[in-house]
Design a protein around this motif. Structure first.
Motif, PDB file in Angstrom:
ATOM      1  N   GLU A 134       0.828  -1.206   0.000  1.00 41.59           N
ATOM      2  CA  GLU A 134       0.000   0.000   0.000  1.00 41.59           C
ATOM      3  C   GLU A 134       0.862   1.255   0.000  1.00 41.59           C
ATOM      4  OE1 GLU A 134      -2.690   0.674   3.374  1.00 41.59           O
ATOM      5  OE2 GLU A 134      -4.299   0.708   1.892  1.00 41.59           O
ATOM      6  N   ARG A 135       2.094   1.126   0.513  1.00 46.45           N
ATOM      7  CA  ARG A 135       3.023   2.252   0.514  1.00 46.45           C
ATOM      8  C   ARG A 135       3.319   2.721  -0.907  1.00 46.45           C
ATOM      9  NH1 ARG A 135       8.228   0.751   3.525  1.00 46.45           N
ATOM     10  NH2 ARG A 135       6.961   1.080   5.374  1.00 46.45           N
ATOM     11  N   ILE A 136       3.361   1.781  -1.874  1.00 45.35           N
ATOM     12  CA  ILE A 136       3.650   2.149  -3.260  1.00 45.35           C
ATOM     13  C   ILE A 136       2.610   3.141  -3.769  1.00 45.35           C
ATOM     14  CG2 ILE A 136       3.903   1.284  -5.620  1.00 45.35           C
ATOM     15  CD1 ILE A 136       4.778  -1.390  -4.466  1.00 45.35           C
ATOM     16  N   GLN A 137       1.324   2.840  -3.505  1.00 51.95           N
ATOM     17  CA  GLN A 137       0.251   3.723  -3.990  1.00 51.95           C
ATOM     18  C   GLN A 137       0.302   5.076  -3.301  1.00 51.95           C
ATOM     19  OE1 GLN A 137      -3.675   2.065  -3.717  1.00 51.95           O
ATOM     20  NE2 GLN A 137      -4.675   3.864  -4.569  1.00 51.95           N
ATOM     21  N   VAL A 138       0.567   5.084  -1.996  1.00 55.74           N
ATOM     22  CA  VAL A 138       0.604   6.355  -1.266  1.00 55.74           C
ATOM     23  C   VAL A 138       1.765   7.217  -1.756  1.00 55.74           C
ATOM     24  CG1 VAL A 138       0.992   7.387   0.998  1.00 55.74           C
ATOM     25  CG2 VAL A 138      -0.588   5.482   0.757  1.00 55.74           C
ATOM     26  N   LEU A 139       2.933   6.609  -1.952  1.00 54.42           N
ATOM     27  CA  LEU A 139       4.074   7.368  -2.456  1.00 54.42           C
ATOM     28  C   LEU A 139       3.836   7.822  -3.895  1.00 54.42           C
ATOM     29  CD1 LEU A 139       7.008   5.304  -0.930  1.00 54.42           C
ATOM     30  CD2 LEU A 139       6.153   7.529  -0.188  1.00 54.42           C
ATOM     31  N   GLY A 140       3.105   7.004  -4.665  1.00 52.99           N
ATOM     32  CA  GLY A 140       2.707   7.449  -6.000  1.00 52.99           C
ATOM     33  C   GLY A 140       1.786   8.657  -5.938  1.00 52.99           C
TER      34      GLY A 140
END
Length: 403
Positions: A134-140
């Motif tokens: 989920e970190r990937i989407q938030v950083l995106g």
């Protein structure tokens, strides 16, 4: 994502949006600044450099202090300094008129010092709060907010500059002060995470990280620096070219410059969502594909005739950067535990700012265009090869993210 974290992530997304205005909002206004203050192209580019180098130098210290004292305790004062620097630049332009250039440089340095404690700490705090893929989407999302700022800022800068060439400087303070208040009052930090390690333990932990992942991190840092060097250098040159060669007015220049950064922002956001659902090895292919597109845009720019094809080449840079940055952000912020994330993320931010700082003066050099552009394209391909052979996502990411 926990429902209670959504306001925090929303506020954190405004931080990169505000920070990126520091350079992007001035790009369509640079020709007007050059004309009013009677500057050379290189001198005008130094207004970008005067902001970016101090920001890059401050970022690692901001990251280290945030590891000890908390992200918010650094971000809030940094946003206030950032806004104050913008107000000082605007006042200098009004009071000093044609002699304002050295004062503008000084105010931009102050503004850059403030910028050094903003976006990368927002990324670090998001990494502290959000775990797993989920970190990937938030950083995106944060990178997309950064990209949206790049889209809006040329248009906003051009529109505000219709009032006066120095009017955009006042926007920084108008926007930064409310965001600082929102971070102070709304944003959350993980509870109980600020029992700082001793300096010796902190240093030993960092040494272990660099020993195990140093080569991977160095290449990732270089890739981030390279794509932003190319993007901002080319955008500053395009702004001058649109005025001097194609005679575009300031707002039309803002519209044209918004095209590649809009492509970058949309790509970063959508690609971040896709990466969340794909294997970790796709991150590396994202880096390689994006670097290739950036190199291709740089290669073709000097040989493409006319403004349409040149903007098409610039759009390739936006597309490539949109593929590169979400993957980079995920790999860097996920490479270390929370207790050291501030420094590592901020070292990454430093090299990004150095790329932004060096780009405009280099692209403004009075040399033969083809030789300059093709040399830069060759350097980008060299970074691509280093990434292909040396970056190993399975060695950088925690085990939970490689499954």
């Amino acid at each position: 994502m926990e429902k209670g974290l959504k306001p925090t992530i929303g506020i954190l997304a405004t931080v990169p949006f505000i920070m990126v205005l520091g350079n992007s909002m001035l790009i369509p206004v640079l020709p007007a600044i050059r004309e009013n203050l009677r500057l050379s192209l290189c001198q005008t580019g130094l207004l970008i450099t005067a902001f970016s180098i101090p920001a890059g130098l401050v970022i690692p210290f901001a990251g280290t202090f945030s590891d000890y004292w908390g992200r918010k305790k650094i971000m809030v004062p940094a946003l206030l300094v950032y806004g104050t620097g913008g107000l000082l630049a605007g006042l200098a332009a009004i009071l000093c008129k044609e002699a304002a250039y050295p004062w503008l440089l000084g105010a931009r340095i102050i503004q850059g010092i403030g910028a050094g404690g903003t976006y990368q700490l927002a990324m670090a705090l998001a990494g502290d709060l959000i775990q797993g893929k989920e970190r990937i989407q938030v950083l995106g999302l944060l990178e997309a907010a950064n990209g949206l700022g790049k889209v809006v800022s040329p248009l906003a800068g051009a529109a505000v500059a219709l009032l006066a060439w120095y009017a955009p400087f006042f926007v920084y303070g108008i926007l930064a002060f409310p965001v600082a208040l929102a971070v102070l009052l709304v944003a959350k930090e993980p509870p109980g995470r600020r029992r700082a390690p001793s300096i010796q333990a902190y240093r030993q932990s960092l040494q272990g990280i660099f020993k195990a992942k140093g080569v991977n991190l160095a290449v990732l840092f270089l890739a981030g620096m390279a794509v932003l060097f190319a993007l901002f250098g080319l955008l500053s040159l395009v702004s001058d070219l649109l005025k001097k060669t194609y005679h575009y007015q300031v707002f039309h220049r803002g519209l044209v410059i918004a095209v590649p950064v809009l492509i970058m922002a949309v790509t970063a956001y959508l690609w971040g969502i896709i990466l969340k659902r794909t294997p970790a090895k796709v991150l590396k292919w994202s880096l390689l594909g994006g670097l290739f597109l950036v190199a291709a845009g740089i290669f073709f720019f000097p040989v493409f005739p006319g403004p349409f094809l040149k903007i098409t080449a610039t759009a390739l840079l936006g597309l490539g950067t949109g593929f590169v940055l979400p993957a980079l952000n995920t790999l860097v912020t996920s490479s270390v535990p929370g207790s050291e994330r501030g420094l590592i993320t901020c070292l990454y931010g430093t090299v990004r700012f150095f790329g932004v700082a060096v780009g405009p003066p280099v692209f403004g050099l009075p040399v033969q265009p083809e030789g300059l552009f093709w040399s830069i394209a060759a350097l980008l391909l060299a970074v691509l090869l280093l990434t292909a052979f040396l970056v190993k996502p399975e060695k950088v990411l925690p085990a939970a993210m490689t499954k």
